[in-house]
Design a protein around this motif. Structure first.
Motif, PDB file in Angstrom:
ATOM      1  N   ASP A 128     -14.169  11.831   5.824  1.00  0.00           N
ATOM      2  CA  ASP A 128     -14.743  10.888   4.866  1.00  0.00           C
ATOM      3  C   ASP A 128     -14.981  11.505   3.498  1.00  0.00           C
ATOM      4  OD1 ASP A 128     -14.876   8.873   6.792  1.00  0.00           O
ATOM      5  OD2 ASP A 128     -16.931   9.364   7.363  1.00  0.00           O
ATOM      6  N   ALA A 129     -15.357  12.800   3.474  1.00  0.00           N
ATOM      7  CA  ALA A 129     -15.806  13.373   2.203  1.00  0.00           C
ATOM      8  C   ALA A 129     -15.524  14.866   2.133  1.00  0.00           C
ATOM      9  CB  ALA A 129     -17.305  13.147   2.034  1.00  0.00           C
ATOM     10  N   VAL A 130     -15.451  15.333   0.895  1.00  0.00           N
ATOM     11  CA  VAL A 130     -15.360  16.766   0.628  1.00  0.00           C
ATOM     12  C   VAL A 130     -16.567  17.120  -0.245  1.00  0.00           C
ATOM     13  CG1 VAL A 130     -13.815  16.488  -1.360  1.00  0.00           C
ATOM     14  CG2 VAL A 130     -13.859  18.635  -0.145  1.00  0.00           C
ATOM     15  N   TRP A 131     -17.225  18.231   0.112  1.00  0.00           N
ATOM     16  CA  TRP A 131     -18.432  18.671  -0.589  1.00  0.00           C
ATOM     17  C   TRP A 131     -18.165  20.073  -1.123  1.00  0.00           C
ATOM     18  CZ3 TRP A 131     -23.551  16.234   0.389  1.00  0.00           C
ATOM     19  CH2 TRP A 131     -24.570  16.843  -0.340  1.00  0.00           C
ATOM     20  N   LEU A 132     -18.194  20.227  -2.444  1.00  0.00           N
ATOM     21  CA  LEU A 132     -18.019  21.537  -3.073  1.00  0.00           C
ATOM     22  C   LEU A 132     -19.403  22.090  -3.376  1.00  0.00           C
ATOM     23  CD1 LEU A 132     -15.281  20.071  -3.377  1.00  0.00           C
ATOM     24  CD2 LEU A 132     -14.992  21.267  -5.540  1.00  0.00           C
ATOM     25  N   GLN A 133     -19.685  23.245  -2.809  1.00  0.00           N
ATOM     26  CA  GLN A 133     -21.014  23.825  -2.873  1.00  0.00           C
ATOM     27  C   GLN A 133     -21.465  24.164  -4.285  1.00  0.00           C
ATOM     28  OE1 GLN A 133     -23.709  24.513  -1.040  1.00  0.00           O
ATOM     29  NE2 GLN A 133     -22.860  23.341   0.656  1.00  0.00           N
ATOM     30  N   LYS A 134     -22.739  24.472  -4.411  1.00  0.00           N
ATOM     31  CA  LYS A 134     -23.344  24.853  -5.686  1.00  0.00           C
ATOM     32  C   LYS A 134     -22.523  25.968  -6.328  1.00  0.00           C
ATOM     33  CE  LYS A 134     -27.209  24.800  -8.288  1.00  0.00           C
ATOM     34  NZ  LYS A 134     -27.148  23.738  -9.268  1.00  0.00           N
ATOM     35  N   GLY A 135     -22.136  25.772  -7.571  1.00  0.00           N
ATOM     36  CA  GLY A 135     -21.341  26.759  -8.292  1.00  0.00           C
ATOM     37  C   GLY A 135     -19.845  26.609  -8.107  1.00  0.00           C
ATOM     38  N   VAL A 136     -19.422  25.724  -7.207  1.00  0.00           N
ATOM     39  CA  VAL A 136     -17.991  25.504  -6.967  1.00  0.00           C
ATOM     40  C   VAL A 136     -17.575  24.246  -7.720  1.00  0.00           C
ATOM     41  CG1 VAL A 136     -16.179  25.168  -5.247  1.00  0.00           C
ATOM     42  CG2 VAL A 136     -18.173  26.606  -4.706  1.00  0.00           C
ATOM     43  N   VAL A 137     -16.745  24.440  -8.750  1.00  0.00           N
ATOM     44  CA  VAL A 137     -16.335  23.336  -9.610  1.00  0.00           C
ATOM     45  C   VAL A 137     -14.820  23.392  -9.814  1.00  0.00           C
ATOM     46  CG1 VAL A 137     -16.546  22.325 -11.918  1.00  0.00           C
ATOM     47  CG2 VAL A 137     -18.556  23.359 -10.817  1.00  0.00           C
ATOM     48  N   ASP A 138     -14.170  22.276  -9.553  1.00  0.00           N
ATOM     49  CA  ASP A 138     -12.748  22.117  -9.836  1.00  0.00           C
ATOM     50  C   ASP A 138     -12.523  20.623 -10.078  1.00  0.00           C
ATOM     51  OD1 ASP A 138      -9.960  21.688  -9.745  1.00  0.00           O
ATOM     52  OD2 ASP A 138      -9.666  23.429  -8.440  1.00  0.00           O
ATOM     53  N   GLU A 139     -12.554  20.238 -11.348  1.00  0.00           N
ATOM     54  CA  GLU A 139     -12.432  18.825 -11.718  1.00  0.00           C
ATOM     55  C   GLU A 139     -11.123  18.221 -11.213  1.00  0.00           C
ATOM     56  OE1 GLU A 139     -14.721  16.928 -13.047  1.00  0.00           O
ATOM     57  OE2 GLU A 139     -16.166  18.401 -13.764  1.00  0.00           O
ATOM     58  N   ALA A 140     -10.030  18.973 -11.325  1.00  0.00           N
ATOM     59  CA  ALA A 140      -8.728  18.446 -10.897  1.00  0.00           C
ATOM     60  C   ALA A 140      -8.708  18.218  -9.383  1.00  0.00           C
ATOM     61  CB  ALA A 140      -7.610  19.396 -11.308  1.00  0.00           C
ATOM     62  N   ALA A 141      -9.270  19.146  -8.629  1.00  0.00           N
ATOM     63  CA  ALA A 141      -9.324  18.990  -7.170  1.00  0.00           C
ATOM     64  C   ALA A 141     -10.202  17.802  -6.797  1.00  0.00           C
ATOM     65  CB  ALA A 141      -9.844  20.274  -6.518  1.00  0.00           C
ATOM     66  N   ALA A 142     -11.338  17.642  -7.479  1.00  0.00           N
ATOM     67  CA  ALA A 142     -12.217  16.496  -7.227  1.00  0.00           C
ATOM     68  C   ALA A 142     -11.481  15.191  -7.498  1.00  0.00           C
ATOM     69  CB  ALA A 142     -13.472  16.601  -8.082  1.00  0.00           C
ATOM     70  N   ALA A 143     -10.716  15.145  -8.579  1.00  0.00           N
ATOM     71  CA  ALA A 143      -9.955  13.943  -8.919  1.00  0.00           C
ATOM     72  C   ALA A 143      -8.889  13.652  -7.858  1.00  0.00           C
ATOM     73  CB  ALA A 143      -9.317  14.093 -10.295  1.00  0.00           C
ATOM     74  N   ARG A 144      -8.197  14.705  -7.373  1.00  0.00           N
ATOM     75  CA  ARG A 144      -7.183  14.508  -6.321  1.00  0.00           C
ATOM     76  C   ARG A 144      -7.828  13.964  -5.053  1.00  0.00           C
ATOM     77  NH1 ARG A 144      -5.642  19.608  -8.065  1.00  0.00           N
ATOM     78  NH2 ARG A 144      -6.206  20.635  -6.108  1.00  0.00           N
TER      79      ARG A 144
END
Length: 153
Positions: free
Chosen positions: A109-125
């Motif tokens: 259902d979901a992907v959770w990127l932990q505190k300090g983990v940022v990837d805008e392109a991956a989030a958009a995909r």
């Protein structure tokens, strides 16, 4: 002149839904190393929240009684609520791509990127693939915030 927000915005309603659901979480980056943040968050999810947490780590170690897997591709078919990513920002894109590839097989259902983990392109995909996305925060921090606001008992 109005300014449109750039990048991913976490939705507090989605965060609450994910944290209130008793479903299974996969934790990528979870090993038996008790000094790592992934271990303490997995302990909290398992022992205090009563969730099943499946470890995915190259060592494929059993953690809190749950069999570990070296990669998402070998996790047996089942219904997964969240894939929680405890990997660096530079590596999380590949993990998110794996989540997308196995989304239907594992009913993720979901992907959770932990505190300090940022990837805008991956989030958009991930969002484009139909996954809920939480980025740059920790479930334990969000649980405390929700508790202080009276959203959980």
């Amino acid at each position: 002149m109005s300014v449109t927000p750039v990048g991913h915005q976490n939705d507090p309603v989605i965060i609450r839904e994910l944290l209130m659901d008793p479903g299974v979480w996969i934790m990528v980056g979870l090993s038996t190393n008790a000094d790592r943040p992934a271990h303490s968050i997995a302990r909290w999810l398992t022992h205090e929240q009563g969730r099943t947490v499946i470890p995915v780590h190259p060592k494929a170690e059993t953690v809190f009684g749950e069999t570990g897997y070296a990669m998402l591709a070998v996790v047996p078919d089942q219904d997964i609520k969240v894939v929680d990513c405890f990997v660096s920002s530079e590596h999380v894109g590949a993990v998110v791509d794996d989540v997308i590839a196995h989304k239907d097989r594992l009913l993720i259902d979901a992907v959770w990127l932990q505190k300090g983990v940022v990837d805008e392109a991956a989030a958009a995909r991930a969002a484009e693939a139909g996954l809920e996305v939480v980025m740059d925060t920790c479930p334990k921090i969000e649980w405390r915030r929700m508790s202080s606001e009276g959203q959980v008992r």
